[in-house]
Design an enzyme around this catalytic site. Structure first.
Site, PDB file in Angstrom:
ATOM      1  N   PHE A   1       0.844  -1.177   0.000  1.00  0.00           N
ATOM      2  CA  PHE A   1       0.000   0.000   0.000  1.00  0.00           C
ATOM      3  C   PHE A   1       0.874   1.219   0.000  1.00  0.00           C
ATOM      4  O   PHE A   1       2.078   1.124   0.037  1.00  0.00           O
ATOM      5  CB  PHE A   1      -0.995  -0.001   1.152  1.00  0.00           C
ATOM      6  CG  PHE A   1      -0.438   0.493   2.444  1.00  0.00           C
ATOM      7  CD1 PHE A   1       0.492  -0.258   3.120  1.00  0.00           C
ATOM      8  CD2 PHE A   1      -0.844   1.696   2.951  1.00  0.00           C
ATOM      9  CE1 PHE A   1       1.000   0.188   4.314  1.00  0.00           C
ATOM     10  CE2 PHE A   1      -0.331   2.154   4.154  1.00  0.00           C
ATOM     11  CZ  PHE A   1       0.589   1.398   4.836  1.00  0.00           C
TER      12      PHE A   1
ATOM     13  N   SER B   1       0.638  -1.479   7.287  1.00  0.00           N
ATOM     14  CA  SER B   1       0.813  -2.488   6.240  1.00  0.00           C
ATOM     15  C   SER B   1       1.124  -3.869   6.825  1.00  0.00           C
ATOM     16  O   SER B   1       0.930  -4.880   6.152  1.00  0.00           O
ATOM     17  CB  SER B   1       1.937  -2.068   5.291  1.00  0.00           C
ATOM     18  OG  SER B   1       3.207  -2.263   5.893  1.00  0.00           O
TER      19      SER B   1
ATOM     20  N   GLY C   1       1.225   4.269  12.205  1.00  0.00           N
ATOM     21  CA  GLY C   1       2.316   4.505  11.265  1.00  0.00           C
ATOM     22  C   GLY C   1       2.071   3.739   9.975  1.00  0.00           C
ATOM     23  O   GLY C   1       1.266   2.799   9.927  1.00  0.00           O
ATOM     24  N   CYS C   2       2.768   4.140   8.940  1.00  0.00           N
ATOM     25  CA  CYS C   2       2.549   3.506   7.640  1.00  0.00           C
ATOM     26  C   CYS C   2       3.039   2.054   7.646  1.00  0.00           C
ATOM     27  O   CYS C   2       2.303   1.147   7.234  1.00  0.00           O
ATOM     28  CB  CYS C   2       3.235   4.298   6.550  1.00  0.00           C
ATOM     29  SG  CYS C   2       4.938   4.728   6.909  1.00  0.00           S
ATOM     30  N   TYR C   3       4.240   1.821   8.131  1.00  0.00           N
ATOM     31  CA  TYR C   3       4.713   0.429   8.187  1.00  0.00           C
ATOM     32  C   TYR C   3       3.793  -0.420   9.085  1.00  0.00           C
ATOM     33  O   TYR C   3       3.362  -1.507   8.677  1.00  0.00           O
ATOM     34  CB  TYR C   3       6.147   0.360   8.735  1.00  0.00           C
ATOM     35  CG  TYR C   3       7.242   0.846   7.820  1.00  0.00           C
ATOM     36  CD1 TYR C   3       7.505   0.228   6.599  1.00  0.00           C
ATOM     37  CD2 TYR C   3       8.070   1.904   8.198  1.00  0.00           C
ATOM     38  CE1 TYR C   3       8.541   0.657   5.784  1.00  0.00           C
ATOM     39  CE2 TYR C   3       9.108   2.339   7.391  1.00  0.00           C
ATOM     40  CZ  TYR C   3       9.345   1.717   6.182  1.00  0.00           C
ATOM     41  OH  TYR C   3      10.375   2.144   5.387  1.00  0.00           O
TER      42      TYR C   3
END
Ligand code: NDP
Ligand code: X2W
Length: 361
Positions: free
Chosen positions: A10, A212, A207-209
């Site tokens: 993503f 995902s 957070g982005c990580y």
């Protein structure tokens, strides 16, 4: 015991998406033992064409403040809200760029009729119902602490994600300046904590990580389909994940035509990921997580290696993810998830304003 790799793809502030994936987390099988989960927020000039900010303004019922409007996540929220029928922006702040218009800082937003950005210290919140806080961690706590209690807040920084204040101080190297607010904050992984998010005042957007990684793993953990040991995550991010501020490590010459790992064994997202997975399993889960910086502007891929529980097949994993996600018409990313969360907090459909046509290539 069998192993499997999950590919979680993503984009942190928006992403490319195929036409048939609009509004979905999509699970597909590839190469026998690899499952791919896609979650996306479309980014495009097309979406600007759809926006009619002036026409919609008077009909919008929720007055929005964007703190940190001159950064990447702030700009992405502004882009998304152009097409949101209920959220209208009445306040935008910046630091170095205070006093400037959004169009002068981000030309792709020039068509929007928005107030100029001002410094947070000069902001008047009497004309604001909810804020997206898109500020650096550390700075965020002190600013949020001073906001009027009546505001709904979605904080995109890491400041309120870790429940354990000592853990925050250890991983972020800063004393926490608003521990009382930490107790109130709800972690904004929408698919997992939807009910809590609905009633929250302060959301700590993931957070982005961690987004995902947790989205594919949590349903598998909850269904006891995978072992809780030896979870290995190999994640890759585009450079927008590091924000717009100038940093030597993010110069074109440093990152183009190459890839490098960073934060090995000590990236600050490790405790966030482990907190979420441990909550899902009701036991302590640890992970091996290595992020990489890729020569691309936006986007993220996390490849996750897990061991399947005895007797479990790849088909079981596939079905579990399919059942979990195909019913949810969602878009993902830092700013998309933030809008998704505020939609819930304000009692609107979760995907309101987020159903964009995607862009390709
Ligand atoms: N980029 C991403 O993909 C993601 C980022 N996040 C998190 O979201 C937050 C925002 O990230 P991002 O948009 O990338 O960051 P940027 O660096 O691009 O933008 C930061 C914003 O904060 C403002 N700002 C900086 N320092 C101060 C200060 N001391 N007081 C008031 N305002 C200040 C900046 O103003 P100015 O530019 O005028 O100086 C700018 O508007 C961060 O906490 C980040 O960790 C979360 C998920 C993904
Ligand atoms: C490429 C890059 O530098 N990425 C950032 C993570 C950005 C993000 O989404 O996380 P936060 O919200 O916690 O800042 C990093 O590794 O620190």
């Amino acid at each position: 015991m069998s192993s499997v790799a999950l590919g979680s793809v993503f984009v942190d502030v928006g992403c490319l998406r195929k036409q048939n994936e609009v509004g979905r987390l999509k699970v597909s099988r590839r190469n026998g033992s690899v499952l791919r989960v896609r979650a996306s927020v479309a980014s495009s000039q097309q979406s600007l064409k759809l926006a009619k900010p002036e026409a919609q303004k008077s009909e919008k019922t929720v007055r929005i403040g964007v703190l940190g409007a001159s950064g990447y996540t702030g700009a992405e929220i502004i882009r998304l809200l152009a097409n949101h029928p209920q959220f209208g922006i009445t306040l935008m702040t910046a630091d170095r760029k205070a006093g400037q218009s959004i169009g002068s800082v981000f030309p792709h937003l020039v068509t929007q009729d928005l107030p100029d950005m001002i410094a947070v210290k000069d902001a008047d919140f009497s004309d604001v119902d909810a804020v997206f806080c898109c500020l650096p961690h550390g700075t965020t706590q002190e600013i949020i602490k001073c906001l009027p209690r009546g505001l709904k807040i979605v904080d995109l920084s890491a400041d309120f994600r870790l429940r354990d204040i000592d853990e925050y101080e250890e991983w972020y190297g800063l004393p926490h300046k608003a521990p009382e607010l930490q107790k109130e904050a709800i972690y904004g992984l929408t698919e997992v904590l939807r009910d809590e998010i609905r009633n929250a005042r302060l959301i700590a957007n993931p957070g982005c990580y961690p987004t995902s990684i947790q989205l594919p793993l949590i349903p598998l953990i909850k269904a006891h389909l995978i072992e809780l040991t030896n979870i290995i995550i190999d994640a890759k991010s585009g450079v927008s994940g590091a924000g717009r501020g100038a940093k030597e490590a993010n110069l074109y010459t440093e990152i183009s035509e190459g890839i490098h790992s960073y934060g090995i064994t000590k990236h600050r997202h490790v405790p966030e990921i482990e907190q979420g997975l441990s909550d899902a399993s009701h036991s302590k889960v640890t992970v091996s997580f290595t992020p990489h910086l890729m020569p691309m502007s936006r986007g993220m891929q996390s490849t996750i290696y897990v061991q399947m529980a005895p007797g479990v097949t790849i088909e079981d994993l596939y079905q579990q993810l399919k059942t979990t996600y195909e019913i949810d018409n969602l878009v993902k990313g830092a700013s998309g998830q933030a809008v998704q969360n505020l939609n819930l907090m304000m009692g609107f459909p979760e995907n309101m304003g987020l159903q964009y046509q995607s862009l390709f290539p």
